[in-house]
Design a protein around this motif. Structure first.
Motif, mmCIF file in Angstrom:
data_model
loop_
_atom_site.group_PDB
_atom_site.id
_atom_site.type_symbol
_atom_site.label_atom_id
_atom_site.label_comp_id
_atom_site.label_asym_id
_atom_site.label_seq_id
_atom_site.Cartn_x
_atom_site.Cartn_y
_atom_site.Cartn_z
ATOM 1 N N LYS A 37 0.630 -1.344 -0.128
ATOM 2 C CA LYS A 37 -0.221 0.300 -0.325
ATOM 3 C C LYS A 37 0.839 1.075 -0.127
ATOM 4 N N ALA A 126 -15.999 5.119 6.264
ATOM 5 C CA ALA A 126 -15.203 4.111 7.073
ATOM 6 C C ALA A 126 -15.571 3.223 8.003
ATOM 7 N N ASP A 146 -1.140 5.553 4.567
ATOM 8 C CA ASP A 146 -1.263 5.202 3.202
ATOM 9 C C ASP A 146 -2.480 5.905 2.616
ATOM 10 N N SER A 148 -5.363 4.759 4.170
ATOM 11 C CA SER A 148 -7.093 4.441 4.131
ATOM 12 C C SER A 148 -7.739 5.340 5.336
ATOM 13 N N SER A 150 -8.695 2.848 9.392
ATOM 14 C CA SER A 150 -8.914 2.104 10.442
ATOM 15 C C SER A 150 -9.720 2.436 11.169
#
Length: 175
Positions: A37, A126, A146, A148, A150
């Motif tokens: 990633k 998300a 990266d 993204s 979590s």
């Protein structure tokens, strides 16, 4: 211009095929990190690899050997940078962004959202994507290096040890 010559077409096919094989071999040798990633540094290397491959394919001024060497240099530099950044904290801080806490115990952190140019709707997306439907059931949403997000639910936060490198964590109720 639609057509120059059959020799140019043949050159593009032959050199392109050889460059493609060389790129695949270089990526396999350089390891999974090259294709992981992407953080900003990895993205730059990936774009440079693609640009180099395109130049090898389309420019008769660049030989296959020169192009393959350029691909190897880029992969070697990426490998070296990854090796150094994984061992030297100041280098890692320059090369990769720190994770950012966007939601803390169900509450959006407006200053973090603004600083990272992330909307509340993107955080909610998300959360939904993680299978949670209630923001108050979420202990943390972290914007990773990266890009993204979590999502850590309150039920799965445990001792929060996976969040120790996230600035502004531990959340007050998890101290």
């Amino acid at each position: 211009m639609w057509f120059d010559s059959w020799s140019e077409i043949a050159r593009t096919a032959a050199v392109g095929s050889a460059a493609y094989v060389a790129l695949i071999a270089i990526l396999r040798i350089s390891g999974k990190r090259t294709l992981a990633k992407l953080n900003a540094f990895d993205f730059v290397v990936t774009v440079a690899l693609g640009s180099t491959l395109a130049t090898i394919l389309l420019s008769s001024d660049v030989s296959w050997t020169e192009g393959a060497m350029a691909l190897m240099v880029l992969a070697a530099l990426q490998y070296l940078a990854a090796a150094v950044s994984s061992r030297v904290r100041p280098v890692r801080a320059v090369m990769t962004a720190a994770p950012t806490l966007l939601l803390n115990n169900g509450k959006l952190l407006d200053d973090a959202l603004a600083a990272q140019r992330v909307t509340a709707a993107q955080v909610r997306q998300a959360i939904r994507g993680s299978g949670a439907g209630d923001m108050t059931a979420v202990a943390a949403v972290v914007l990773e290096s990266d890009g993204s997000m979590s999502v850590i639910t309150s039920a799965s936060v445990g001792d929060g040890s996976a969040l120790t490198d996230v600035p502004r964590w531990p959340a007050p109720s998890h101290r």
